[in-house]
Write a protein that holds these residues in place. Sequence first.
Motif, mmCIF file in Angstrom:
data_model
loop_
_atom_site.group_PDB
_atom_site.id
_atom_site.type_symbol
_atom_site.label_atom_id
_atom_site.label_comp_id
_atom_site.label_asym_id
_atom_site.label_seq_id
_atom_site.Cartn_x
_atom_site.Cartn_y
_atom_site.Cartn_z
ATOM 1 N N LEU A 163 0.834 -1.195 0.000
ATOM 2 C CA LEU A 163 0.000 0.000 0.000
ATOM 3 C C LEU A 163 0.870 1.248 0.000
ATOM 4 C CD1 LEU A 163 -2.709 -1.060 2.629
ATOM 5 C CD2 LEU A 163 -2.899 -1.103 0.133
ATOM 6 N N ASN A 164 0.274 2.381 -0.407
ATOM 7 C CA ASN A 164 1.002 3.639 -0.345
ATOM 8 C C ASN A 164 1.478 3.873 1.080
ATOM 9 O OD1 ASN A 164 0.993 4.934 -2.990
ATOM 10 N ND2 ASN A 164 -1.225 4.877 -2.812
ATOM 11 N N GLY A 165 2.757 4.253 1.212
ATOM 12 C CA GLY A 165 3.330 4.479 2.531
ATOM 13 C C GLY A 165 3.930 3.249 3.163
ATOM 14 N N ALA A 166 3.911 2.127 2.437
ATOM 15 C CA ALA A 166 4.449 0.884 3.003
ATOM 16 C C ALA A 166 5.972 0.836 2.958
ATOM 17 C CB ALA A 166 3.874 -0.324 2.261
ATOM 18 N N GLY A 167 6.603 1.800 2.275
ATOM 19 C CA GLY A 167 8.057 1.861 2.265
ATOM 20 C C GLY A 167 8.707 1.403 0.982
ATOM 21 N N LYS A 168 7.961 1.356 -0.121
ATOM 22 C CA LYS A 168 8.509 0.853 -1.387
ATOM 23 C C LYS A 168 9.639 1.758 -1.892
ATOM 24 C CE LYS A 168 4.526 0.963 -3.480
ATOM 25 N NZ LYS A 168 3.702 1.529 -2.390
ATOM 26 N N THR A 169 9.349 3.060 -1.960
ATOM 27 C CA THR A 169 10.374 4.001 -2.407
ATOM 28 C C THR A 169 11.543 4.028 -1.433
ATOM 29 O OG1 THR A 169 8.851 5.426 -3.637
ATOM 30 C CG2 THR A 169 10.860 6.449 -2.801
ATOM 31 N N THR A 170 11.250 3.990 -0.145
ATOM 32 C CA THR A 170 12.310 3.982 0.869
ATOM 33 C C THR A 170 13.219 2.772 0.690
ATOM 34 O OG1 THR A 170 10.849 5.132 2.418
ATOM 35 C CG2 THR A 170 12.768 4.018 3.345
ATOM 36 N N MET A 171 12.653 1.609 0.383
ATOM 37 C CA MET A 171 13.462 0.409 0.175
ATOM 38 C C MET A 171 14.440 0.612 -0.981
ATOM 39 S SD MET A 171 14.437 -2.640 0.865
ATOM 40 C CE MET A 171 13.259 -3.289 2.041
ATOM 41 N N LEU A 172 13.963 1.184 -2.094
ATOM 42 C CA LEU A 172 14.864 1.431 -3.223
ATOM 43 C C LEU A 172 15.969 2.404 -2.831
ATOM 44 C CD1 LEU A 172 12.544 1.702 -6.379
ATOM 45 C CD2 LEU A 172 13.697 -0.293 -5.428
ATOM 46 N N ARG A 173 15.619 3.447 -2.087
ATOM 47 C CA ARG A 173 16.621 4.440 -1.666
ATOM 48 C C ARG A 173 17.660 3.817 -0.740
ATOM 49 N NH1 ARG A 173 15.242 9.831 -2.326
ATOM 50 N NH2 ARG A 173 16.135 10.420 -0.308
ATOM 51 N N VAL A 174 17.225 2.880 0.110
ATOM 52 C CA VAL A 174 18.162 2.174 0.983
ATOM 53 C C VAL A 174 19.077 1.266 0.158
ATOM 54 C CG1 VAL A 174 18.327 0.388 2.768
ATOM 55 C CG2 VAL A 174 16.745 2.309 3.063
ATOM 56 N N LEU A 175 18.500 0.538 -0.809
ATOM 57 C CA LEU A 175 19.315 -0.350 -1.649
ATOM 58 C C LEU A 175 20.339 0.434 -2.458
ATOM 59 C CD1 LEU A 175 16.579 -2.825 -2.975
ATOM 60 C CD2 LEU A 175 18.297 -3.261 -1.198
ATOM 61 N N TYR A 176 19.974 1.651 -2.870
ATOM 62 C CA TYR A 176 20.889 2.469 -3.691
ATOM 63 C C TYR A 176 21.918 3.196 -2.835
ATOM 64 C CZ TYR A 176 22.377 5.493 -7.538
ATOM 65 O OH TYR A 176 23.110 6.146 -8.496
ATOM 66 N N GLY A 177 21.609 3.364 -1.556
ATOM 67 C CA GLY A 177 22.555 4.043 -0.677
ATOM 68 C C GLY A 177 22.241 5.499 -0.426
ATOM 69 N N ILE A 178 21.090 5.992 -0.933
ATOM 70 C CA ILE A 178 20.700 7.376 -0.660
ATOM 71 C C ILE A 178 20.319 7.526 0.811
ATOM 72 C CG2 ILE A 178 18.983 9.173 -1.168
ATOM 73 C CD1 ILE A 178 18.843 8.134 -3.986
ATOM 74 N N GLU A 179 19.690 6.503 1.367
ATOM 75 C CA GLU A 179 19.334 6.506 2.784
ATOM 76 C C GLU A 179 19.989 5.322 3.477
ATOM 77 O OE1 GLU A 179 15.390 7.192 4.096
ATOM 78 O OE2 GLU A 179 14.786 8.207 2.243
ATOM 79 N N GLU A 180 20.356 5.530 4.724
ATOM 80 C CA GLU A 180 20.918 4.447 5.532
ATOM 81 C C GLU A 180 19.791 3.690 6.230
ATOM 82 O OE1 GLU A 180 24.041 3.359 5.965
ATOM 83 O OE2 GLU A 180 24.670 4.760 4.387
ATOM 84 N N PRO A 181 19.872 2.370 6.307
ATOM 85 C CA PRO A 181 18.858 1.630 7.064
ATOM 86 C C PRO A 181 19.009 1.920 8.555
ATOM 87 C CG PRO A 181 20.622 0.160 6.396
ATOM 88 C CD PRO A 181 20.906 1.482 5.735
ATOM 89 N N THR A 182 17.904 1.883 9.275
ATOM 90 C CA THR A 182 17.967 2.031 10.727
ATOM 91 C C THR A 182 18.680 0.829 11.343
ATOM 92 O OG1 THR A 182 15.871 3.228 10.625
ATOM 93 C CG2 THR A 182 16.579 2.476 12.790
ATOM 94 N N ALA A 183 18.464 -0.332 10.731
ATOM 95 C CA ALA A 183 19.158 -1.554 11.155
ATOM 96 C C ALA A 183 19.370 -2.419 9.921
ATOM 97 C CB ALA A 183 18.350 -2.308 12.211
ATOM 98 N N GLY A 184 20.318 -3.350 10.009
ATOM 99 C CA GLY A 184 20.619 -4.202 8.866
ATOM 100 C C GLY A 184 21.652 -3.576 7.954
ATOM 101 N N ARG A 185 21.909 -4.246 6.823
ATOM 102 C CA ARG A 185 22.932 -3.732 5.909
ATOM 103 C C ARG A 185 22.637 -4.161 4.470
ATOM 104 N NH1 ARG A 185 24.802 -8.533 7.860
ATOM 105 N NH2 ARG A 185 26.040 -9.842 6.422
ATOM 106 N N VAL A 186 23.207 -3.411 3.527
ATOM 107 C CA VAL A 186 23.140 -3.732 2.101
ATOM 108 C C VAL A 186 24.544 -4.091 1.637
ATOM 109 C CG1 VAL A 186 22.650 -2.857 -0.218
ATOM 110 C CG2 VAL A 186 21.181 -2.191 1.698
ATOM 111 N N GLU A 187 24.663 -5.196 0.921
ATOM 112 C CA GLU A 187 25.957 -5.607 0.382
ATOM 113 C C GLU A 187 25.868 -5.686 -1.140
ATOM 114 O OE1 GLU A 187 27.410 -9.217 2.021
ATOM 115 O OE2 GLU A 187 27.671 -8.411 4.056
#
Length: 532
Positions: free
Chosen positions: A359-383
Amino acid sequence: MLQVKDIEVRAGARLLLSPVSFQVIPGDRIGLVGRNGAGKTTLTRILSGESQPAAGTVNRTGQLGYLPQDPRSGDPEQIARDRILGARGLDQAIRRMRRTEETMASADGAERDEAMSAYTRAEAAFLAAGGYAAESEAARIASNLGLPDRVLGQPLKTLSGGQRRRIELARILFSDADTLLLDEPTNHLDADSIVWLRSYLQGFAGGLIIISHDTALLEAVVNKVFHLDANRSEMDVYSMDWKRYLLQRETDEKRRKRELVNAERKAAQLMAQADKMRAKATKAVAAQNMAKRAERLLAGVEGERAVDQVAKIRFPDPAPSGKTPVRGFELSKSYGSLEVFTAVDLAVDRGSKVVILGLNGAGKTTMLRVLYGIEEPTAGRVELGHGARVGYYAQEHETLDVDRSVLANMVSASPNLNDTDVRKVLGSFLFTGDDVDKPARVLSGGEKTRLSLAMLVVSAANVLLLDEPTNNLDPASRAEVLSALRTYAGAVVLVTHDPGAVEALHPDRVLVLPDGVEDLWSEDYADLIDLA
């Protein structure tokens, strides 16, 4: 009401629209159409007062509500509900009422009496602006646009781009504006919200100009069509609904073709006769007059109009990479106390196709931004795996440097290409001549989309993170994007409301947010696309 007199529209030195005059009165529901880059967005900016025409005047009477393609209005700290209520000044009255209530609860004596008087004044201002009925109306509009109470209670800075845009649309619809200028209002709306918006606009009593590639919306709403012809730099006005407009354009094109054939046949006959008469000196003047008649005959017909150009979008073969170029481990993201998603695992294998739904607001865009490195995850990591080269298409075009030119943005995406090669790619995306020197900030939404996609093409990425890549595109350009998706050999992670984009991608897997459920793709998930 809008009264437009002899306005000329330009983008730098390039003429977009020759001088034109028209008016928008209550009851006019106008569809403003034309290919990407024809000048639709530029014209609406001028009508709204955000830009000035190269020549001519725009007279505005009454209140005007304008929804641009990428609204950035509002204090980021402002609560979303207050942003909507502020369209009628209700937010200030409510804040004064709340402050005086707090004072009354803690004060006594003269201070309490003063607070009660202040509350009475604040409540009077609140009621004068519509009061509780207006507050209920704003909530109803927001709900119909897919904005629940939990979203309305958040600061604007915590909302996704799609939520921010729906807040602005709700604010404009709530504003009681006499004239609405809406640029792609269905972007980021789910299917139910689009149906509601159609009904709302059908019953809107004021004047309306709407830019949309949603033909169902245009068919349901408009009673006039303004067509911007980019090849002629002119606007054709059709005082009819959408279906009749389409038939009329087809009829007009057939008529022009028929008139040209007839004119060419008659002109050829006249020229043949003139050639025979030139052989006799006594008839030389008559032959010359007959040739001029043939020229005037051809000059008097328009003939077939040029077909709009379409960007040629093709993603090249990706650079080689390891088996899993992108992997996310236990990814969580929160904004303060607001938890977007928690403990999400994701593996993007070489050449795989993943669609993210929710749903809208579920974090879809945020997930892409985290995967790309524009935003840092609050927890976890991207490799990133061996040889990973990640390209990101942002729905709000944040990856563009709006203060740099089209050409400079392209060079930054691929510094290894020479100037000639960069210009060649830009030409295939319909940026030619002086267009490449325009700053990115003056581009329309469709042009920004084309530039962003061109930058992906030259990046040689082997993983594409795509956030609503078909928004703001005319049908022909959208078809090109979908064709490019079908044939791209690299990995893709896609966020979209567009069922056609998912069909073209032919996904292997789906990630459902905010729960983080990862599964093999099946048609059972297709019903979630319009709700995403």
